[in-house]
Design an enzyme around this catalytic site. Structure first.
Site, PDB file in Angstrom:
ATOM      1  N   HIS A 257       0.857  -1.153  -0.086  1.00  0.00           N
ATOM      2  CA  HIS A 257       0.056   0.030  -0.133  1.00  0.00           C
ATOM      3  C   HIS A 257       0.952   1.424   0.069  1.00  0.00           C
ATOM      4  CE1 HIS A 257      -3.125   2.844   1.156  1.00  0.00           C
ATOM      5  NE2 HIS A 257      -3.879   1.933   0.642  1.00  0.00           N
TER       6      HIS A 257
ATOM      7  N   ASP B 179      -7.844  -5.453  -0.081  1.00  0.00           N
ATOM      8  CA  ASP B 179      -8.217  -6.419  -1.349  1.00  0.00           C
ATOM      9  C   ASP B 179      -8.062  -8.031  -1.032  1.00  0.00           C
ATOM     10  OD1 ASP B 179      -9.686  -4.136  -2.740  1.00  0.00           O
ATOM     11  OD2 ASP B 179      -7.664  -3.419  -3.119  1.00  0.00           O
TER      12      ASP B 179
HETATM   13  N1  CMC Z   1       4.144  -7.651  -4.688  1.00  0.00           N
HETATM   14  C1  CMC Z   1       5.327  -7.547  -4.822  1.00  0.00           C
HETATM   15  N2  CMC Z   1       6.186  -6.418  -4.768  1.00  0.00           N
HETATM   16  C2  CMC Z   1       5.512  -5.334  -4.352  1.00  0.00           C
HETATM   17  C3  CMC Z   1       4.220  -5.215  -4.150  1.00  0.00           C
HETATM   18  C4  CMC Z   1       3.308  -6.589  -4.409  1.00  0.00           C
HETATM   19  N3  CMC Z   1       2.023  -6.527  -4.301  1.00  0.00           N
HETATM   20  N4  CMC Z   1       3.784  -3.959  -3.946  1.00  0.00           N
HETATM   21  C5  CMC Z   1       5.067  -3.130  -3.890  1.00  0.00           C
HETATM   22  N5  CMC Z   1       6.030  -4.174  -4.275  1.00  0.00           N
HETATM   23  C6  CMC Z   1       7.458  -3.561  -4.208  1.00  0.00           C
HETATM   24  C7  CMC Z   1       7.616  -3.045  -5.479  1.00  0.00           C
HETATM   25  O1  CMC Z   1       7.978  -3.786  -6.654  1.00  0.00           O
HETATM   26  C8  CMC Z   1       8.963  -1.874  -5.013  1.00  0.00           C
HETATM   27  O2  CMC Z   1      10.173  -3.038  -5.064  1.00  0.00           O
HETATM   28  P1  CMC Z   1      11.299  -2.241  -5.248  1.00  0.00           P
HETATM   29  O3  CMC Z   1      11.644  -1.181  -4.113  1.00  0.00           O
HETATM   30  O4  CMC Z   1      12.513  -3.354  -5.216  1.00  0.00           O
HETATM   31  O5  CMC Z   1      11.564  -1.528  -6.599  1.00  0.00           O
HETATM   32  C9  CMC Z   1       8.557  -1.701  -3.466  1.00  0.00           C
HETATM   33  O6  CMC Z   1       7.534  -2.781  -3.170  1.00  0.00           O
HETATM   34  C10 CMC Z   1       7.574  -0.146  -3.527  1.00  0.00           C
HETATM   35  O7  CMC Z   1       6.655  -0.544  -4.340  1.00  0.00           O
HETATM   36  P2  CMC Z   1       6.083   0.707  -5.242  1.00  0.00           P
HETATM   37  O8  CMC Z   1       5.204   0.117  -6.537  1.00  0.00           O
HETATM   38  O9  CMC Z   1       6.826   1.707  -5.350  1.00  0.00           O
HETATM   39  O10 CMC Z   1       4.850   1.035  -4.152  1.00  0.00           O
HETATM   40  P3  CMC Z   1       3.625   1.910  -4.664  1.00  0.00           P
HETATM   41  O11 CMC Z   1       3.500   2.839  -3.392  1.00  0.00           O
HETATM   42  O12 CMC Z   1       3.890   2.854  -5.812  1.00  0.00           O
HETATM   43  O13 CMC Z   1       2.311   0.876  -4.964  1.00  0.00           O
HETATM   44  C11 CMC Z   1       0.546  -0.693  -4.615  1.00  0.00           C
HETATM   45  C12 CMC Z   1       1.538   0.788  -3.872  1.00  0.00           C
HETATM   46  C13 CMC Z   1      -0.554  -0.584  -3.880  1.00  0.00           C
HETATM   47  C14 CMC Z   1       0.226   0.080  -6.021  1.00  0.00           C
HETATM   48  C15 CMC Z   1       1.471  -1.621  -4.759  1.00  0.00           C
HETATM   49  O14 CMC Z   1       1.860  -2.097  -3.551  1.00  0.00           O
HETATM   50  C16 CMC Z   1       0.936  -2.841  -5.523  1.00  0.00           C
HETATM   51  O15 CMC Z   1       0.837  -2.865  -6.921  1.00  0.00           O
HETATM   52  N6  CMC Z   1       0.203  -3.657  -4.843  1.00  0.00           N
HETATM   53  C17 CMC Z   1      -0.567  -4.897  -5.678  1.00  0.00           C
HETATM   54  C18 CMC Z   1      -1.947  -4.196  -5.986  1.00  0.00           C
HETATM   55  C19 CMC Z   1      -2.949  -4.034  -4.627  1.00  0.00           C
HETATM   56  O16 CMC Z   1      -2.867  -4.772  -3.959  1.00  0.00           O
HETATM   57  N7  CMC Z   1      -3.362  -2.900  -4.912  1.00  0.00           N
HETATM   58  C20 CMC Z   1      -4.477  -2.560  -3.993  1.00  0.00           C
HETATM   59  C21 CMC Z   1      -4.182  -1.335  -2.949  1.00  0.00           C
HETATM   60  S1  CMC Z   1      -5.016  -1.009  -1.614  1.00  0.00           S
HETATM   61  C22 CMC Z   1      -6.747  -0.800  -1.997  1.00  0.00           C
HETATM   62  C23 CMC Z   1      -6.912   0.153  -3.078  1.00  0.00           C
HETATM   63  O17 CMC Z   1      -6.312   1.329  -3.262  1.00  0.00           O
HETATM   64  O18 CMC Z   1      -7.648  -0.165  -4.104  1.00  0.00           O
END
Ligand code: CMC
Length: 451
Positions: free
Chosen positions: A329, A386
């Site tokens: 998140h 989720d």
């Molecule tokens: N699985 C594996 N690695 C992950 C995940 C995941 N679900 N989420 C983040 N990471 C890793 C990402 O690869 C990155 O690694 P590195 O530092 O080595 O490059 C690090 O963690 C930081 O990730 P980020 O993409 O910079 O984080 P963000 O804040 O931009 O993204 C997020 C947040 C929710 C989009 C992301 O965690 C994600 O894609 N999660 C899976 C999709 C998901 O469950 N979304 C629902 C969010 S909660 C409810 C809502 O808002 O609808």
């Protein structure tokens, strides 16, 4: 040579009513070359601190750059509060756990929109308005025939919410409180009728009309599951679980869809148009669409009998491009409190309804492995809302393609509250970010025959 005196620019007035600037040092100093710019520090009621850069460009020629807005406060808001390090979520000050235990979705909706828990009279009146506006104009009903049978319900939902603008021109610019109340109640009530009707259309069943004798959640289940030759009796446990699910989704400060609603609203667009845009933003798999992606992952693991350990190894291998959906998140760097509540609800609902869902076991196993793994620990990746919501919705008999629609129904009061906050802000300006241009510099047009 005389040393160049720093050019100190004094801070402009901050136009945020509840925010304070009573720190020992109420300004931040930013050194840009030989110029020192003083920037006001804004402190929220929960001690969130922000450097107000709204006049930075005017005083220095610089803008800030923050792709993905991870460090950008787009507004001051009093609707919900998240402390991502402690795993705290509060609506208007009340912890989500208390609302989940004691409130109903309708009461929470009113509370989010108007800021105080409703009195018995206010709640009765709101319920009456929701019932009054539960029907769709027949013109809207006819529109369902124009969509292909397997149209994604989120596409239909967004289109139909937007189309409400065509049928209710009298409330597009709600100037007074009662017109706004009527517009808000219309949207919150109709979003549920539209959602159920889009599902019925997608499976080739006749659309079921709402029943004014039923509560908000009972009515949704009735419209989803009644068929002409078979009435549906909603189970009390399922109705309660639906209330809870919708409460948990009702608001979450400046997430992608809410920020979209606010941005559209900032141009002066009406409530239906703004919330239709919110539905589109919610649809994506990184946002609300993740609840579908989670179940698809769990189902794939179940059918293919892939060991969750092997799947986690794949997720950790960046070259796979796979993320563990329902994990991670932007704000929570600890447990998402909604995920914790939903995990317990999934356990309870499945045991009460005597459902043995193998996907719940796989989800638990994935969570257990991930939480012990340094990849997830180092990045503070925990289950989000989720991760378990799909399992709860499956137990309620809801089809997978409606999961994100359920999220949208739940989020609608939050969108309405944010739309109202934007509209009521006397200092409102249109949202219009800047950019750092990285394209071609000046060049001449070349006629087609010379290219
Ligand atoms: N699985 C594996 N690695 C992950 C995940 C995941 N679900 N989420 C983040 N990471 C890793 C990402 O690869 C990155 O690694 P590195 O530092 O080595 O490059 C690090 O963690 C930081 O990730 P980020 O993409 O910079 O984080 P963000 O804040 O931009 O993204 C997020 C947040 C929710 C989009 C992301 O965690 C994600 O894609 N999660 C899976 C999709 C998901 O469950 N979304 C629902 C969010 S909660 C409810 C809502 O808002 O609808």
């Amino acid at each position: 040579m005389k040393p160049v005196q720093p050019d100190v620019v004094s801070p402009p007035q901050v136009s945020t009513s509840a925010a304070r600037t009573d720190l020992a040092s109420p300004t931040a100093q930013l050194q840009l070359g030989d110029k020192t710019v003083q920037l006001p520090i804004v402190v929220g009621t929960e001690n969130d601190r922000a450097v107000d850069i709204s006049h930075l460009r005017e005083h220095s020629g610089f803008i800030t750059l923050d792709e993905g807005y991870a460090n950008t406060g787009a507004c001051c808001s009093s609707i919900s509060y998240v402390d991502g390090d402690k795993g705290i979520l509060r609506y208007r000050g009340i912890p989500i756990e208390q609302l989940a235990e004691h409130s109903t979705f309708v009461e929470t909706a009113w509370f989010l929109i108007y800021g105080e828990l409703p009195t018995a009279d206010q709640l009765r009146n709101f319920r009456r308005l929701l019932t009054e506006h539960e029907m769709l104009h027949e013109g809207l009903h006819n529109m369902f025939n124009g969509f292909p049978q397997h149209a994604p319900p989120m596409a239909t939902l967004s289109a139909m919410i937007n189309a409400c603008s065509c049928y209710h021109p009298d409330i597009l610019a709600p100037e007074d409180r009662s017109t706004f109340e009527s517009a808000a109640a219309r949207l919150i009530s109709k979003v549920r009728t539209i959602a159920a009707a889009s599902y019925k259309t997608s499976i080739g069943h006749p659309i079921v009309y709402p029943n004014p004798k039923l509560s908000y959640c009972e009515n949704f289940l009735h419209m989803m599951f009644t068929i002409p030759n078979q009435p549906y009796e909603p189970d009390e446990q399922i109705v309660r679980a639906l209330n809870l699910l919708l409460i948990l989704h009702a608001d979450h400060e400046q997430n992608c869809s809410t920020s979209t609603v606010r941005m559209v609203a900032s141009s002066g667009a009406n409530l239906f148009a703004s919330c239709a845009a919110g539905v589109c933003a919610l649809w994506g798999p990184l946002h609300g669409g993740a609840n579908v992606a989670v179940i698809e992952t769990l189902d794939m693991l179940h059918k293919s009998k892939i060991d969750p350990k092997d799947y986690i190894a794949k997720v950790k291998d960046k070259s796979s491009g796979i993320r563990l959906m329902g994990f991670g998140h932007r704000v929570y760097k600890y447990y998402d409190p909604r995920a914790q509540i939903l995990r317990a609800v999934a356990d309870k609902l499945l045991s009460t309804l005597k459902i043995n869902d193998p996907l719940l076991d796989i989800a638990r196993r994935l969570e257990e492995i991930a939480l012990q793994d340094s990849y997830f620990k180092d990045r503070h990746l925990y289950p989000n809302v989720d991760f378990y919501s799909g399992i709860v919705m499956r137990a309620m008999g809801l089809p997978v393609n409606m999961f994100t629609v359920l999220f949208a129904i739940g989020r609608t009061p939050g969108w309405v509250a944010h739309w109202k906050e934007v509209r009521d802000n006397v200092h409102k300006r249109i949202d219009r970010p800047r950019q750092v241009y990285i394209g071609h510099t000046l060049r001449d047009y070349i006629p087609v025959e010379m290219r």
